[in-house]
Scaffold this motif. Sequence first.
Motif, PDB file in Angstrom:
ATOM      1  N   UNK A  16       0.745  -1.145   0.113  1.00 16.23           N
ATOM      2  CA  UNK A  16       0.144  -0.021   0.081  1.00 16.23           C
ATOM      3  C   UNK A  16       0.844   1.247  -0.044  1.00 16.23           C
ATOM      4  N   UNK A  17       1.770   1.318   0.807  1.00 13.91           N
ATOM      5  CA  UNK A  17       2.737   2.636   0.873  1.00 13.91           C
ATOM      6  C   UNK A  17       3.442   2.906  -0.358  1.00 13.91           C
ATOM      7  N   UNK A  23       1.830   6.391  -7.203  1.00 11.76           N
ATOM      8  CA  UNK A  23       0.642   7.256  -7.672  1.00 11.76           C
ATOM      9  C   UNK A  23       0.436   8.704  -7.367  1.00 11.76           C
ATOM     10  N   UNK A  24       1.212   8.882  -6.422  1.00 11.50           N
ATOM     11  CA  UNK A  24       1.602  10.364  -6.003  1.00 11.50           C
ATOM     12  C   UNK A  24       2.620  11.058  -6.930  1.00 11.50           C
ATOM     13  N   UNK A  26       3.271  10.134  -9.941  1.00  6.84           N
ATOM     14  CA  UNK A  26       2.880   9.883 -11.342  1.00  6.84           C
ATOM     15  C   UNK A  26       1.957  11.405 -11.061  1.00  6.84           C
ATOM     16  N   UNK A  27       1.237  11.534 -10.370  1.00  6.16           N
ATOM     17  CA  UNK A  27       0.500  13.089 -10.192  1.00  6.16           C
ATOM     18  C   UNK A  27       1.328  14.231 -10.259  1.00  6.16           C
ATOM     19  N   UNK A  28       2.594  13.936  -9.755  1.00  8.02           N
ATOM     20  CA  UNK A  28       3.616  15.199  -9.676  1.00  8.02           C
ATOM     21  C   UNK A  28       4.761  15.084 -10.874  1.00  8.02           C
ATOM     22  N   UNK A  29       4.338  14.482 -11.932  1.00  7.30           N
ATOM     23  CA  UNK A  29       5.379  14.462 -13.015  1.00  7.30           C
ATOM     24  C   UNK A  29       4.870  15.916 -13.713  1.00  7.30           C
ATOM     25  N   UNK A  30       5.774  16.534 -14.394  1.00  7.55           N
ATOM     26  CA  UNK A  30       7.107  16.325 -14.585  1.00  7.55           C
ATOM     27  C   UNK A  30       8.092  16.669 -13.469  1.00  7.55           C
ATOM     28  N   UNK A  31       7.373  17.338 -12.459  1.00  9.47           N
ATOM     29  CA  UNK A  31       8.399  18.133 -11.419  1.00  9.47           C
ATOM     30  C   UNK A  31       9.087  17.158 -10.279  1.00  9.47           C
ATOM     31  N   UNK A  32       8.317  15.911 -10.159  1.00 12.29           N
ATOM     32  CA  UNK A  32       8.857  15.060  -8.956  1.00 12.29           C
ATOM     33  C   UNK A  32       8.741  15.883  -7.649  1.00 12.29           C
TER      34      UNK A  32
END
Length: 119
Positions: A16-17, A23-24, A26-32
């Motif tokens: 889970x972690x 997933x987090x 992926x949401x924050x691409x491309x910044x990382x």
Amino acid sequence: MDDHQTIAALAALAQPTRLRTFRLLVEREPDGVPAGELARLVDVPQNTMSAHLSTLSQAGLVLGERQSRSIIYHVDLDRFRAVILYLLRDCCGGNATLCAPLISDLIPCCAPGEETQAC
């Protein structure tokens, strides 16, 4: 991509972690996201996050980029794409009509040049 690499990637995500972290990212691409911020966002101790990031890195799903004193983590979208394509390579025994619903479900989220939408 081979069976061993695919199993390693799926095993890394089968917690889970780590799945939430992936997933987090992926949401924050491309910044990382810096490692410390990931730990805060996922609400785990930094040493625990470090172990999870190590597992994801060993599976080839995330990459760490040193920026000054921080390590910024990114999803390796090319590697993730390779895992998905490996799983779908012989989709439905080559019967394209059986795979069409799966492919159409992916298109709204993954169409090139479009904003990512929630699936």
